[in-house]
Write a protein that holds these residues in place. Sequence first.
Motif, PDB file in Angstrom:
ATOM      1  N   UNK A  22       8.281  -9.580   4.650  1.00  0.00           N
ATOM      2  CA  UNK A  22       7.105  -9.019   3.976  1.00  0.00           C
ATOM      3  C   UNK A  22       7.435  -7.739   3.228  1.00  0.00           C
ATOM      4  N   UNK A  23       8.255  -6.877   3.846  1.00  0.00           N
ATOM      5  CA  UNK A  23       8.654  -5.626   3.197  1.00  0.00           C
ATOM      6  C   UNK A  23       9.511  -5.889   1.967  1.00  0.00           C
ATOM      7  N   UNK A  24      10.405  -6.875   2.057  1.00  0.00           N
ATOM      8  CA  UNK A  24      11.267  -7.204   0.921  1.00  0.00           C
ATOM      9  C   UNK A  24      10.444  -7.736  -0.258  1.00  0.00           C
ATOM     10  N   UNK A  25       9.466  -8.580   0.037  1.00  0.00           N
ATOM     11  CA  UNK A  25       8.609  -9.115  -1.019  1.00  0.00           C
ATOM     12  C   UNK A  25       7.802  -8.002  -1.673  1.00  0.00           C
ATOM     13  N   UNK A  26       7.281  -7.081  -0.872  1.00  0.00           N
ATOM     14  CA  UNK A  26       6.505  -5.967  -1.412  1.00  0.00           C
ATOM     15  C   UNK A  26       7.366  -5.076  -2.307  1.00  0.00           C
TER      16      UNK A  26
ATOM     17  N   UNK B 134       0.832  -1.206   0.000  1.00  0.00           N
ATOM     18  CA  UNK B 134       0.000   0.000   0.000  1.00  0.00           C
ATOM     19  C   UNK B 134       0.865   1.253   0.000  1.00  0.00           C
ATOM     20  N   UNK B 135       1.944   1.251   0.781  1.00  0.00           N
ATOM     21  CA  UNK B 135       2.848   2.401   0.820  1.00  0.00           C
ATOM     22  C   UNK B 135       3.439   2.670  -0.557  1.00  0.00           C
ATOM     23  N   UNK B 136       3.928   1.630  -1.213  1.00  0.00           N
ATOM     24  CA  UNK B 136       4.506   1.791  -2.549  1.00  0.00           C
ATOM     25  C   UNK B 136       3.459   2.296  -3.541  1.00  0.00           C
ATOM     26  N   UNK B 137       2.274   1.742  -3.480  1.00  0.00           N
ATOM     27  CA  UNK B 137       1.232   2.126  -4.442  1.00  0.00           C
ATOM     28  C   UNK B 137       0.744   3.548  -4.206  1.00  0.00           C
ATOM     29  N   UNK B 138       0.565   3.914  -2.935  1.00  0.00           N
ATOM     30  CA  UNK B 138       0.032   5.241  -2.609  1.00  0.00           C
ATOM     31  C   UNK B 138       1.024   6.356  -2.923  1.00  0.00           C
ATOM     32  N   UNK B 139       2.319   6.025  -2.930  1.00  0.00           N
ATOM     33  CA  UNK B 139       3.341   7.047  -3.188  1.00  0.00           C
ATOM     34  C   UNK B 139       3.975   6.909  -4.563  1.00  0.00           C
ATOM     35  N   UNK B 140       3.424   6.069  -5.403  1.00  0.00           N
ATOM     36  CA  UNK B 140       3.964   5.849  -6.738  1.00  0.00           C
ATOM     37  C   UNK B 140       3.813   7.112  -7.587  1.00  0.00           C
ATOM     38  N   UNK B 141       4.919   7.658  -8.124  1.00  0.00           N
ATOM     39  CA  UNK B 141       4.815   8.884  -8.937  1.00  0.00           C
ATOM     40  C   UNK B 141       3.970   8.705 -10.190  1.00  0.00           C
ATOM     41  N   UNK B 142       3.781   7.480 -10.620  1.00  0.00           N
ATOM     42  CA  UNK B 142       2.997   7.247 -11.838  1.00  0.00           C
ATOM     43  C   UNK B 142       1.521   7.582 -11.632  1.00  0.00           C
TER      44      UNK B 142
END
Length: 280
Positions: A251-255, A177-185
């Motif tokens: 879990x963080x590494x997999x994400x 969720x963190x990666x997706x919510x902050x994705x510049x795309x």
Amino acid sequence: MTQEVATEAAKDYHEPPPAPFIDPKELTKWSFYRAVIAEFVATLLFLYVTVLTVIGYKSQMSRSSDPCGGVGVLGIAWAFGAMIFVLVYCTAGISGGHINPAVTFGLFLARKVSLPRAVLYIGAQCLGAICGVGIVKGLNPNYYNNNGGGANELSDGYNKGTGLAAEIIGTFVLCYTVFSATDPKRNARDSYVPVLAPLPIGFAVFVVHLATIPITGTGINPARSLGAAVIYNKEKAWDDQWIFWVGPLIGAAIAAFYHQFILRAGAARALQSFRSSTHV
């Protein structure tokens, strides 16, 4: 090379460059240390409010036979999710609003932060968590000790493998969720979804707590688990402590891998770049 430049120019969003592994200039800036302080204070406040909520609920349950008494599991989950929403909103512009060593670790693997920043963030988060729980105990030591200290422990009826899996999956949901919510795309015209980044992150914490409180009490944040274990200092909390570090870090590494190399096609771009360079 010309084609790559043209493709980059045609994008309607900005892709920030990877963070350097070590940036000596970063260590000379006040903004760097201000961010570390922000992580310390945010994690302190996070643990103070959430641990008070947990032990308050246990205290109410011990004094009442009403199964619906107190805030309940739903209220605990809301406390964790809402505090993350508030604190990420307050600190995102200063430190990025990590408030979690697993999040910092995942962002480091994705080259969003440098190694020195990741190390100091994690140290500040752990210290802030210990101080936050310490304040809770300092207010009323007997009340704190008699109600479990908010420590994460594997619940009866579950083996360590189940607890580890719950922490891995729960942290994956959070970091994804963190990666997706902050994705510049997200700023691209063809995929823009108006979103206040702290909101989905807070909701991710909320729903994960609903799912895993019965199993592990929900860690998904090594600093949270460490802070409570240090101040509570009981054998069971220390015996299970490894679950709340190994699980979240995996879990963080997999994400990080899933988002960077699968969703953002990092592996395909690297392979394409390699193939192009062989013809130069």
